[in-house]
Motif scaffolding. Structure first.
Motif, PDB file in Angstrom:
ATOM      1  N   ARG A 202       0.796  -1.177   0.090  1.00  0.00           N
ATOM      2  CA  ARG A 202       0.095  -0.113  -0.042  1.00  0.00           C
ATOM      3  C   ARG A 202       0.906   1.175   0.128  1.00  0.00           C
ATOM      4  O   ARG A 202       0.567   2.201  -0.498  1.00  0.00           O
ATOM      5  CB  ARG A 202      -0.975   0.084   1.034  1.00  0.00           C
ATOM      6  N   ARG A 203       2.135   1.020   0.471  1.00  0.00           N
ATOM      7  CA  ARG A 203       2.806   2.461   0.552  1.00  0.00           C
ATOM      8  C   ARG A 203       3.511   2.707  -0.943  1.00  0.00           C
ATOM      9  O   ARG A 203       3.329   3.796  -1.391  1.00  0.00           O
ATOM     10  CB  ARG A 203       4.418   2.196   1.506  1.00  0.00           C
ATOM     11  N   ILE A 209       0.599   6.675  -6.569  1.00  0.00           N
ATOM     12  CA  ILE A 209      -0.764   7.520  -6.874  1.00  0.00           C
ATOM     13  C   ILE A 209      -0.104   9.262  -6.561  1.00  0.00           C
ATOM     14  O   ILE A 209      -0.618  10.082  -7.252  1.00  0.00           O
ATOM     15  CB  ILE A 209      -1.772   7.178  -5.937  1.00  0.00           C
ATOM     16  N   GLY A 210       0.542   9.258  -5.508  1.00  0.00           N
ATOM     17  CA  GLY A 210       0.988  10.510  -5.231  1.00  0.00           C
ATOM     18  C   GLY A 210       1.973  11.283  -6.434  1.00  0.00           C
ATOM     19  O   GLY A 210       1.435  12.288  -6.786  1.00  0.00           O
ATOM     20  N   ARG A 211       2.550  10.326  -7.138  1.00  0.00           N
ATOM     21  CA  ARG A 211       3.173  10.861  -8.227  1.00  0.00           C
ATOM     22  C   ARG A 211       2.154  11.252  -9.597  1.00  0.00           C
ATOM     23  O   ARG A 211       2.318  12.106 -10.371  1.00  0.00           O
ATOM     24  CB  ARG A 211       4.449  10.056  -8.729  1.00  0.00           C
ATOM     25  N   SER A 212       1.254  10.418  -9.575  1.00  0.00           N
ATOM     26  CA  SER A 212       0.256  10.540 -10.687  1.00  0.00           C
ATOM     27  C   SER A 212      -0.529  11.840 -10.240  1.00  0.00           C
ATOM     28  O   SER A 212      -0.956  12.567 -11.169  1.00  0.00           O
ATOM     29  CB  SER A 212      -0.704   9.390 -10.750  1.00  0.00           C
ATOM     30  N   PHE A 213      -0.897  11.978  -8.980  1.00  0.00           N
ATOM     31  CA  PHE A 213      -1.283  13.279  -8.354  1.00  0.00           C
ATOM     32  C   PHE A 213      -0.646  14.727  -8.744  1.00  0.00           C
ATOM     33  O   PHE A 213      -1.259  15.510  -9.242  1.00  0.00           O
ATOM     34  CB  PHE A 213      -1.772  13.099  -6.992  1.00  0.00           C
ATOM     35  N   ASP A 222      -8.265   9.975  -4.709  1.00  0.00           N
ATOM     36  CA  ASP A 222      -7.689   8.718  -4.928  1.00  0.00           C
ATOM     37  C   ASP A 222      -6.395   8.848  -3.962  1.00  0.00           C
ATOM     38  O   ASP A 222      -6.099   7.962  -3.210  1.00  0.00           O
ATOM     39  CB  ASP A 222      -7.316   8.508  -6.310  1.00  0.00           C
ATOM     40  N   LEU A 223      -5.986   9.843  -3.913  1.00  0.00           N
ATOM     41  CA  LEU A 223      -4.657  10.108  -3.131  1.00  0.00           C
ATOM     42  C   LEU A 223      -4.852   9.701  -1.524  1.00  0.00           C
ATOM     43  O   LEU A 223      -4.133   9.075  -0.826  1.00  0.00           O
ATOM     44  CB  LEU A 223      -3.835  11.386  -3.177  1.00  0.00           C
TER      45      LEU A 223
END
Length: 469
Positions: A202-203, A209-213, A222-223
């Motif tokens: 999950r990390r 997802i953080g980079r996608s955000f 989502d983040l």
């Protein structure tokens, strides 16, 4: 006189050997349980399989680490050591009580000096009279004609034998407790490893997802949802780390010493026991061999014997005191010819008025027997329930285990499909999160059911009286 003394001692020995107690005839109470265990239908395998109480714990448990750990606990556990010391104390108390059956013979020597003043002396002069003596005798030896001492001796014997059963019961409990603590540690370590893997996954997902955000490919929702899942796994990891430490402390207490790491399990084993199945047997036969049931019966026998002592107190008590030796007015003539002396003092005491004390003592003894009967029957009922509960659990564990395994397989496939649909832009990240939670819960539940299956094998072995050999 020598013949008279010999005759008296022979008669006393004869009366002691011929007497019988006044305790009621002991009859084992009927077991207040059904004739069969619920859900324990006989099978061909159970007809030839050995009963649990005949299987030594070294032969029952298959894991070498667990066997070695149980051996350490049996050598160092303080509760078991106390139980063994209680046996030694009860044995000494029985020897004290048994000694009352025999005369206490003692030797003694003394001097008696008396000065008479001149006005009291026949010679008109003050004199000093001395008398020396050396004797060998018996003091207040009770002839157990009505069995009072023998009843007390039987009571002490049964209590002593009861402590033997108590030690065996303590060993049965210790073996089961060590096995359960070992299994709990294995399950918690497996849960902690699962939580660690889940947290790592999950990390990584959260970082991705953080980079996608940052580039605007996903929403802040989502983040934050990914962060929630990651922190939840991190909290579970900390919880299971604490549980593992507590499990290790519990094992150290049971073992009576720090447990070497090589004896600790990393995960649950699928080959806990070397015996595939334990036959339940017939309750009236199986339960009567359990050490705790035998201990309760010993206590009942002791209470039954105490009634004999209470009844004998209503009858005369005969005691003998006698001595033989030499006496002389001069020390150098103590062992000369003609200095022999003897004394014989039989006594009888018949209770006439005791203000109800003897009857009250008998009432107490009879009531105590009824209390022990109730406790004996309750111990049988409790043992019956332990076996019935373990059998009821065993009857559904295979189905529960199969269901959890299928559920985990389906959850893993659901997560794979959800993740693929999310990456393909078909579903939202919420579907992936739900699939992650479902898979994580299914894996945790599978570990719990596997632990329940292993613990049930230990519980059934203990309930059927196994573990004392």
């Amino acid at each position: 006189m020598t013949r008279l003394r010999t005759l008296a001692l022979s008669l006393a020995a004869t009366l002691t050997g011929a007497c019988s107690t006044m305790a009621p005839d002991y009859q084992r109470p009927m077991a207040p349980v059904p004739v069969t265990f619920p859900g324990a239908a006989p099978t061909e395998a159970s007809a030839v399989a050995p009963l649990a109480d005949t299987i030594a714990w070294r032969d029952y448990f298959a894991d070498e680490r667990l066997r070695e750990l149980i051996g350490l606990a049996l050598d160092n556990n303080r509760d078991l050591r106390v139980a063994a010391l209680n046996i030694e104390r009860a044995r000494a108390q029985y020897r004290i009580q048994r000694a009352d059956l025999y005369p206490a013979v003692g030797a003694g020597g003394g001097q008696n000096a008396q000065r008479l003043p001149a006005d009291l002396s026949p010679s008109g002069e003050s004199t000093v009279n001395r008398q020396y003596s050396a004797t060998l005798g018996v003091s207040a030896w009770e002839i157990d004609f009505f069995g009072r001492i023998r009843s007390l001796n039987e009571q002490a014997l049964q209590l002593y034998l009861g402590t033997e059963e108590a030690r065996r019961a303590a060993q049965v409990s210790l073996v089961a407790e060590v096995a359960n603590a070992w299994l709990t540690l294995a399950a918690d370590r497996e849960r902690m490893a699962l939580a660690q893997n889940t947290y790592d996954t999950r990390r990584k997902s959260y970082e991705l997802i953080g980079r996608s955000f940052e580039v605007g490919a996903v929403s802040a929702l989502d983040l934050r949802q990914a962060e929630t899942q990651m922190e939840s796994a991190r909290g579970d990891l900390a919880l299971f780390a604490a549980l593992v430490a507590q499990d290790e402390n519990a094992l150290a207490l049971l073992a009576g010493m720090p447990v070497p790491e090589r004896l600790l399990p990393a995960k649950l084993t699928d080959s806990l026991t070397a015996v595939h199945a334990l036959p339940a047997g017939v309750p009236s036969e199986v339960l009567m061999r359990r050490p705790d049931i035998l201990q309760a019966e010993r206590q009942l026998r002791a209470a039954n014997a105490s009634i004999g002592a209470a009844r004998a107190a209503f009858f005369p008590a005969i005691t003998l005191t006698g001595a033989a030796g030499t006496a002389s007015a001069a020390l150098d003539g103590l062992f000369d010819g003609g200095s022999g002396t003897w004394s014989f003092m039989p006594q009888i005491r018949l209770p006439i008025f005791e203000a109800g004390r003897l009857q009250a003592s008998l009432d107490v003894a009879e009531i105590q027997r009824e209390v022990n009967v109730a406790e004996y029957e309750k111990s049988i009922q409790s043992a019956f329930r332990e076996v019935a509960d373990a059998l009821a659990d065993r009857a559904t564990l295979a189905e529960r285990l199969d269901a959890r395994q299928r559920m985990m397989t389906a959850s893993r496939e659901t997560y794979r499909l959800s993740d693929a649909r999310y990456k393909g832009g078909i579903d939202s990240f919420l579907a992936v999160l739900d699939a992650q939670r479902t898979l994580y819960a299914a894996e945790q539940e599978l570990i719990a059911v596997r632990l329940a299956d292993a613990a049930n094998r230990v519980a059934l072995y203990r309930a059927l009286g196994g573990g004392w050999q």
